[in-house]
Enzyme design. Structure first.
Site, PDB file in Angstrom:
ATOM      1  N   ASP A  42      -7.805  18.749 -14.254  1.00 13.66           N
ATOM      2  CA  ASP A  42      -8.103  17.384 -14.688  1.00 13.66           C
ATOM      3  C   ASP A  42      -7.716  17.321 -16.160  1.00 13.66           C
ATOM      4  O   ASP A  42      -8.397  17.881 -17.017  1.00 13.66           O
ATOM      5  CB  ASP A  42      -9.603  17.109 -14.472  1.00 13.66           C
ATOM      6  CG  ASP A  42     -10.008  15.710 -14.914  1.00 13.66           C
ATOM      7  OD1 ASP A  42      -9.286  15.107 -15.735  1.00 13.66           O
ATOM      8  OD2 ASP A  42     -11.065  15.234 -14.454  1.00 13.66           O
ATOM      9  N   TYR A  61     -16.837  16.614 -15.298  1.00 13.74           N
ATOM     10  CA  TYR A  61     -17.195  15.196 -15.357  1.00 13.74           C
ATOM     11  C   TYR A  61     -18.290  14.898 -14.331  1.00 13.74           C
ATOM     12  O   TYR A  61     -18.218  15.343 -13.178  1.00 13.74           O
ATOM     13  CB  TYR A  61     -15.928  14.396 -15.052  1.00 13.74           C
ATOM     14  CG  TYR A  61     -16.123  12.902 -15.010  1.00 13.74           C
ATOM     15  CD1 TYR A  61     -16.422  12.197 -16.164  1.00 13.74           C
ATOM     16  CD2 TYR A  61     -16.004  12.202 -13.821  1.00 13.74           C
ATOM     17  CE1 TYR A  61     -16.594  10.826 -16.128  1.00 13.74           C
ATOM     18  CE2 TYR A  61     -16.172  10.826 -13.777  1.00 13.74           C
ATOM     19  CZ  TYR A  61     -16.473  10.152 -14.935  1.00 13.74           C
ATOM     20  OH  TYR A  61     -16.643   8.799 -14.900  1.00 13.74           O
ATOM     21  N   LYS A 102      -8.430   6.401 -19.259  1.00 16.78           N
ATOM     22  CA  LYS A 102      -8.764   6.932 -20.577  1.00 16.78           C
ATOM     23  C   LYS A 102      -7.533   6.913 -21.477  1.00 16.78           C
ATOM     24  O   LYS A 102      -7.051   5.857 -21.809  1.00 16.78           O
ATOM     25  CB  LYS A 102      -9.365   8.327 -20.423  1.00 16.78           C
ATOM     26  CG  LYS A 102     -10.402   8.435 -19.278  1.00 16.78           C
ATOM     27  CD  LYS A 102     -11.668   7.640 -19.503  1.00 16.78           C
ATOM     28  CE  LYS A 102     -12.553   7.521 -18.258  1.00 16.78           C
ATOM     29  NZ  LYS A 102     -12.904   8.773 -17.608  1.00 16.78           N
ATOM     30  N   ARG A 155       0.851  -1.200   0.000  1.00 19.29           N
ATOM     31  CA  ARG A 155       0.000   0.000   0.000  1.00 19.29           C
ATOM     32  C   ARG A 155       0.879   1.240   0.000  1.00 19.29           C
ATOM     33  O   ARG A 155       0.577   2.245  -0.644  1.00 19.29           O
ATOM     34  CB  ARG A 155      -0.955  -0.003   1.207  1.00 19.29           C
ATOM     35  CG  ARG A 155      -1.698   1.316   1.352  1.00 19.29           C
ATOM     36  CD  ARG A 155      -2.985   1.264   2.180  1.00 19.29           C
ATOM     37  NE  ARG A 155      -2.960   0.349   3.286  1.00 19.29           N
ATOM     38  CZ  ARG A 155      -2.315   0.530   4.443  1.00 19.29           C
ATOM     39  NH1 ARG A 155      -1.611   1.646   4.638  1.00 19.29           N
ATOM     40  NH2 ARG A 155      -2.359  -0.382   5.378  1.00 19.29           N
TER      41      ARG A 155
HETATM   42  C1  LIG Z   1     -13.359   9.149 -16.318  1.00 18.60           C
HETATM   43  C2  LIG Z   1     -13.070  10.489 -15.803  1.00 18.60           C
HETATM   44  C3  LIG Z   1     -12.862  10.718 -14.432  1.00 18.60           C
HETATM   45  C4  LIG Z   1     -12.995   9.627 -13.398  1.00 18.60           C
HETATM   46  O1  LIG Z   1     -12.036   8.632 -13.560  1.00 18.60           O
HETATM   47  P1  LIG Z   1     -12.271   7.069 -13.229  1.00 18.60           P
HETATM   48  O2  LIG Z   1     -10.993   6.456 -13.640  1.00 18.60           O
HETATM   49  O3  LIG Z   1     -13.462   6.617 -14.013  1.00 18.60           O
HETATM   50  O4  LIG Z   1     -12.515   6.971 -11.763  1.00 18.60           O
HETATM   51  C5  LIG Z   1     -12.538  12.007 -14.041  1.00 18.60           C
HETATM   52  N1  LIG Z   1     -12.445  13.021 -14.931  1.00 18.60           N
HETATM   53  C6  LIG Z   1     -12.650  12.829 -16.247  1.00 18.60           C
HETATM   54  C7  LIG Z   1     -12.536  13.988 -17.185  1.00 18.60           C
HETATM   55  C8  LIG Z   1     -12.983  11.577 -16.726  1.00 18.60           C
HETATM   56  O5  LIG Z   1     -13.197  11.411 -18.033  1.00 18.60           O
END
Ligand SMILES: *Cc1c(COP(=O)(O)O)cnc(C)c1O
Length: 381
Positions: free
Chosen positions: A173, A102, A198, A50
């Site tokens: 983000d 998001y 992604k 961890r």
């Molecule tokens: C998918 C996404 C998230 C969240 O991420 P997860 O890996 O699904 O927890 C946050 N911000 C954006 C822009 C996203 O596309």
């Protein structure tokens, strides 16, 4: 190497070196929870997974290098990475949030963290004066997503970082752009966050998240939280993301090239009233996009159908190559209906989206096949 390596080279090599005992060129999946110590407190830097794991460490160094930052941290999901940032705050602290974030980010802030005494104001971050006016004495964070999801509007990272007072951290983000297209730390942001599910992973086979910072004190706080809270990714997941990132630059180039052509195709199509893509000169922030994302505009397109909700639902059901699915950023093309799918949790809120909106995550297939698929799905709509 005398000059500092380019992003393309870092994507293949950063954080990784051949395994010293076997010569294995790929970082092993260190599938272990604990590490044998020679004597109490005498060990090789690893005590418990961890806290630290060698596969995760390679991934953390790689993502930091790609963002041009000093310190990286990996998490079990993008949401876990976001939640960890928010644990830097205390009850009564105020957060400015872009009003088109998001859906899961909004849900975490609105349904979970607001109960812990954090205060959120949602603001149009395309307007510098709106951001400036919304900053309060208790503001500790400005939360930006750019391009946003699903409306693909941009926040000027450099300008907002400049106007943020001392003590207010700017978080970006960077999931939609990826570090190949945009490096927020270099524009003055304090923390970069990713859903590595992604574009970083890039193959729709893993869920993960990451943070990158330059400030050592903030890094130490986040690292403490990573271990104290424990939302860490397993070594197998880290390995999948390490592997995916090796082709990030190649994929982002093709995603951007295909999306640019599809955006132009949709713009000429009478079924759509609006096509939103930062690489179209009809995008209201096209000039900012060219400055902030000089290498390309990414693989995400949003478009509003004249036929509204029913046309949008019909269109996304008819495509064959474009698979009907949530998520984005994989090599395969996806299509979805945000109103009923990814953004259903924003219904009735100021963040709710148009029922006629469709969102495309353009993959790396041949452009002619992608356009032919859209053409057949649009017949008669
Ligand atoms: C998918 C996404 C998230 C969240 O991420 P997860 O890996 O699904 O927890 C946050 N911000 C954006 C822009 C996203 O596309």
């Amino acid at each position: 190497m005398t000059t500092s390596p380019h992003l393309e080279t870092l994507a293949v090599h950063a954080g990784q070196r051949p395994d010293p005992t076997t010569g294995a060129i790929m970082t092993p999946i260190y599938q272990t929870s604990t590490y044998v110590q020679e004597a109490p407190e005498r060990h090789k830097g690893y005590e418990y997974s961890r806290t630290d794991n060698p596969t995760r460490k390679a991934l953390q160094e790689l993502i930091a290098a790609l963002e041009g930052g000093r310190f990286g941290l990996a998490f079990a999901s993008g949401m876990a990475a976001i939640d960890t940032i928010m644990r830097l705050l205390s009850p009564g602290d105020h957060v400015l949030v872009g009003n088109d974030v998001y859906g899961g980010t909004f849900r975490l802030f609105d349904k979970v963290l607001a109960r812990y005494g954090l205060e959120f104001t949602y603001v149009d971050v395309t307007s510098l004066s709106a951001v400036e006016a919304a900053i309060q004495p208790d503001t500790k964070l400005i939360w930006l997503e750019t391009p946003t999801n699903p409306l693909l509007s941009l926040a000027d990272i450099e300008a907002i970082s400049r106007l943020a007072p001392d003590g207010v951290q700017v978080v970006v983000d960077n999931t939609f752009a990826s570090p190949y297209l945009q490096q927020p730390l270099k524009l003055g942001a304090d923390i970069v966050m990713h859903s590595s599910t992604k574009y970083l992973g890039g193959h729709s086979d893993v869920v993960g998240g990451a943070l990158v910072v330059n400030d050592e004190e903030v890094y130490q706080q986040l690292k403490f939280l990573q271990n104290a809270v424990g939302a860490v990714p397993g070594p197998q997941d880290c390995w999948l993301i390490l592997r995916g990132i090796k082709t990030l630059h190649l994929r982002m180039e093709r995603h951007s090239e295909n999306a640019q052509k599809i955006a132009r195709f949709l713009s000429d199509c009478p079924a759509f009233s609006t096509v939103i893509y930062p690489g179209l000169d009809s995008h209201p922030q096209y000039e900012l996009a060219r400055r902030q994302m000089p290498r390309g505009f990414g693989g995400m397109i949003s478009a509003i159908m004249r036929g509204g909700d029913s046309a949008a639902r019909e269109f996304v059901t008819r495509t064959r190559l474009f698979a009907l699915a949530e998520s984005l950023g994989g090599v395969e093309s996806l299509i979805e209906h945000p109103y009923s799918m990814t953004h259903a949790s924003t219904a009735g809120s100021p963040l709710a989206c148009d029922p006629g909106l469709v969102r495309l995550s353009v993959g790396v297939e041949h452009i002619d096949d992608l356009i032919a698929d859209l053409q057949q799905a649009l017949m008669g709509l």
